[in-house]
Scaffold this motif. Structure first.
Motif, short mmCIF file in Angstrom:
data_model
loop_
_atom_site.label_atom_id
_atom_site.label_comp_id
_atom_site.label_asym_id
_atom_site.label_seq_id
_atom_site.Cartn_x
_atom_site.Cartn_y
_atom_site.Cartn_z
N ASP A 79 -64.98 -59.33 10.12
CA ASP A 79 -65.95 -59.48 11.21
C ASP A 79 -66.74 -60.76 10.98
N LEU A 80 -66.34 -61.82 11.69
CA LEU A 80 -66.97 -63.13 11.51
C LEU A 80 -67.67 -63.57 12.80
N PHE A 92 -56.17 -65.71 10.68
CA PHE A 92 -57.25 -64.95 11.31
C PHE A 92 -56.66 -63.78 12.10
N ILE A 93 -55.67 -63.12 11.55
CA ILE A 93 -54.99 -62.02 12.25
C ILE A 93 -55.96 -60.85 12.43
N GLY A 94 -56.21 -60.47 13.68
CA GLY A 94 -57.11 -59.35 13.97
C GLY A 94 -58.56 -59.63 13.63
N THR A 95 -58.93 -60.88 13.44
CA THR A 95 -60.29 -61.24 13.04
C THR A 95 -61.22 -61.26 14.25
N GLN A 133 -53.98 -61.78 17.70
CA GLN A 133 -54.88 -60.67 18.02
C GLN A 133 -56.32 -60.97 17.62
N THR A 134 -56.67 -62.23 17.57
CA THR A 134 -58.02 -62.64 17.23
C THR A 134 -58.95 -62.48 18.43
N TRP A 153 -53.84 -63.22 21.41
CA TRP A 153 -55.25 -63.52 21.13
C TRP A 153 -56.08 -63.14 22.34
N ASN A 154 -57.34 -62.83 22.09
CA ASN A 154 -58.20 -62.30 23.15
C ASN A 154 -59.21 -63.36 23.55
#
Length: 680
Positions: free
Chosen positions: A322-323, A338-341, A360-361, A381-382
């Motif tokens: 969680d950044l 940054f996979i899923g970050t 999936q960032t 990515w979102n």
């Protein structure tokens, strides 16, 4: 006007709950200052010195020494039990000493490998098992030997924890000097305690031997404390415990709003940042950032702290962290993962994200202004309408992660000899997520679609509706995608469209035909394109799947027409690829009159296209569609030419007509006017 506290002595001052937005604390001594709950947006703490005041440092060091002295007593008892092994005349003492030696050895071996907590469990278990075995084999007091083993494990563990915590606390407060003093005190206290216990016991072989053993135990325990201070994974809880004590009277930013605050080259030792708001906060070259109390903020990630300070994060892994709000402006993040970050509202301006894995960032509101994204992997990515891509440097991206069989998966642009022009990547991405998606689940009616969309565009000119894609999904599902103006209520537009569409589907075909006759040719053009898409299952395309305001990508064996720029209710109709139905055969099969009509009509159309091409360029798809739109208007304004074209299409067929026209836009033009045959 913002307040100026630069280079002032603010030790121990309370700013609790104050509004200090934009205040200047650069170079100030803020050791022991309390900023709890303060508003510190855009405050400047560059080169400031945070942490503990001198009196609290001395107090914590004394506390550490007292803990070490107490722990020495426990180490003394452990050492005494071990030295009982030297009493060979007394079988019971020998058995107890042998058990204690084995238990302590297992304890410290496990502690070094797995940490203090598992070491305690291993010590207690081995005390029972080894004590039972030795008690039986030596025929001594069975319960007594087991009891000695358990007691040895317990007192060793308690002494080890006390020493480890005291050393970690001393090092947290005064680093090397504090740690050195703590180790010396630990060894001395253990030696004195062990020799005293031995001399008071029933067995004394040499009063110094228990002291030496206790000293060795103190060294091992001090090593645990040192490794905990260095954030070893197994005993990080000890360091956290010590940091809690070390920051109790340090500088406190707890619950403070530090949005856009600057801590460049600030000294942050013993600083409390729990629950603070750290959006776009700058930590470049901050000192002692590892000695803070981060709470649940993104500063809890040790690897990230290093990158925030140095700006060097190449090949680092931040997967599923969680950044949110992190400031990585200008950082080198090449090949980082940054996979899923969670990177929403992060500052990635001018960052180098070449070949970074952004799979999936979460990137809601993330600022990529001036960043480099060449070779990045952006699968699922979102991104949202708030994600900024101004001035992004990106030659190409990949829509999938690489595999052994496919190291360059789904490259965009598709042609590996092409790259995005400067600033073009943002234009490539934006239409993908800023669209109105009209999904038809069953019973697709091309005419109803064309009329409904035309009517929607006329009802809402402010929405600036432009078709950017068509997709066939499965057997009877169809997606029409249109770009809209910013802040358009897509939900309202979608509801109105389907209300019109469902009403039209109930009409008879004759009534629909009458409606089309009342409208201009653009409805027929759109209808033709929808029909072409539905009837072209052989066409394969990689398409983008829009989820709300997010973009994901998945392969589908479907028809796909990218109509970026198509404008109904405005004028321009733009198609990248349109494959019209193949009708008719070779022109040589027609009679002379048919040939003459075909040739005459084709010559006029070719002449018209050549004339328009002199005025309008045809280098890009959008430019070609401009020529097509102008040609359609010219033909419709000339009833004689239009009738001749329709007659030629009916007599000779589309394919034969196409063979007689030598122009790059002929396919698109014929797809646009193909519906005229039915209309007539």
């Amino acid at each position: 006007m913002s307040q100026d506290f630069s280079r002032q002595n603010l030790r121990g001052r309370s700013f609790k709950g104050q509004n200090l937005a934009g205040a200047n604390f650069s170079g100030a001594d803020i050791r022991g200052a309390d900023f709890t709950g303060a508003e510190l947006t855009s405050a400047n703490f560059n080169h400031a010195q945070a942490g503990l005041q001198h009196r609290w440092i001395v107090g914590l060091l004394i506390t550490s020494c007292l803990l070490l002295a107490i722990s020495g007593i426990f180490s003394g008892y452990s050492a005494y039990f071990i030295t009982l092994i030297l009493d060979r005349k007394n079988a019971e003492n020998f058995s107890a000493g042998l058990t204690s030696l084995i238990v302590v050895t297992i304890f410290f071996f496990t502690v070094i490998r797995k940490g203090l907590l598992l070491g305690l469990g291993a010590g207690l278990a081995s005390g029972i098992i080894i004590g039972a075995i030795i008690g039986v084999t030596t025929k001594t007091g069975f319960g007594a030997v087991i009891g000695v083993g358990v007691i040895t494990a317990s007192v060793t563990a308690i002494g080890a924890f006390a020493k480890a915590f005291a050393v970690a606390l001393a090092m947290s407060v005064a680093e090397f000097i504090g740690g050195f003093i703590a180790v010396i005190v630990a060894i001395a206290a253990s030696f004195i305690a062990a020799t005293t216990v031995a001399q008071a016991g029933s067995f004394v072989i040499n009063g110094n031997i228990p002291g030496y053993v206790a000293g060795a135990i103190a060294v091992f325990s001090s090593y645990i404390g040192w490794s905990a201070f260095k954030k070893s994974q197994e005993d990080s809880w000890i360091s956290s415990f010590a940091t809690t004590f070390a920051t109790t009277r340090g500088t406190s930013f707890r619950n403070a709003n530090l949005t856009k605050a600057k801590f460049c080259q600030a000294l942050l030792k013993s600083t409390d940042l729990r629950s603070s708001i750290l959006i776009d906060t700058c930590w470049h070259k901050a000192r002692k950032i590892n000695d803070i109390r981060p709470g649940i903020t993104y500063l809890k990630y040790e690897q990230l702290r290093e990158v925030l300070v140095t700006g060097q994060g190449q090949e680092k892994i931040f997967d599923r962290q969680d950044l949110r709000g992190v400031n990585l402006k200008g950082a080198n993040l090449t090949d980082a993962s940054f996979i899923g970050t969670e990177l929403s509202h992060a500052n990635l301006q001018e960052a180098d994200l070449s070949r970074a894995k952004l799979v999936q960032t979460q990137l809601n509101g993330t600022d990529f202004t001036g960043a480099t994204l060449t070779g990045a992997y952006i699968e699922d990515w979102n991104i949202t309408t708030n994600t900024k891509f101004d001035g992004v440097c990106c030659e190409y991206v990949y829509m999938r992660l690489p595999t052994t069989d496919n190291p360059d998966p789904h490259r965009k642009p598709d042609n590996r000899h092409e790259v995005f022009a400067p600033g073009e990547f943002g234009d490539f991405i934006k239409p993908i997520f800023d669209t109105l998606d009209l999904y038809h689940s069953q019973g697709v009616d091309p005419r109803a679609i064309a009329i409904s969309f035309k009517q929607l565009a006329e009802n809402h000119p402010e929405a600036d509706l432009r078709i950017v894609g068509m997709e066939v999904r499965g057997e009877d599902k169809f997606l029409l995608r249109a770009k809209t103006a910013a802040m358009t209520d897509k939900s309202e537009l979608s509801a109105e469209y389907f209300e019109i569409y469902n009403q039209l589907k109930t009409l008879a075909q004759q009534e629909l035909q009458a409606l089309i006759s009342e409208k201009d040719s653009r409805i027929r053009s759109l209808e033709t394109m929808v029909v072409t898409a539905l009837q072209s299952p052989k066409f394969y395309a990689q398409t983008y799947s829009n989820q709300g305001d997010t973009m994901s990508q998945s392969p589908k064996k479907e028809s796909h027409f990218n109509l970026q720029g198509a404008q109904f209710g405005g004028g321009l109709v733009n198609a990248d690829t349109v494959t019209a139905g193949q009708i008719g055969g070779n022109i040589t099969n027609y009679n002379p009159e048919q040939k003459q009509n075909l040739a005459q009509a084709a010559a006029e159309i070719e002449q018209l296209l050549n004339q328009l091409s002199q005025t309008y360029p045809t280098a890009t798809t959008s430019e070609k569609m401009t020529v097509v739109a102008k040609a359609v208007d010219e033909i419709e304004s000339n009833p004689t030419l239009k009738a001749r074209v329709i007659g030629a299409l009916k007599a000779g067929g589309t394919e034969a007509f196409k063979e007689l026209i030598d122009h790059p836009v002929v396919n698109i033009l014929l797809a646009s006017i193909d519906g005229w045959q039915d209309a007539e």
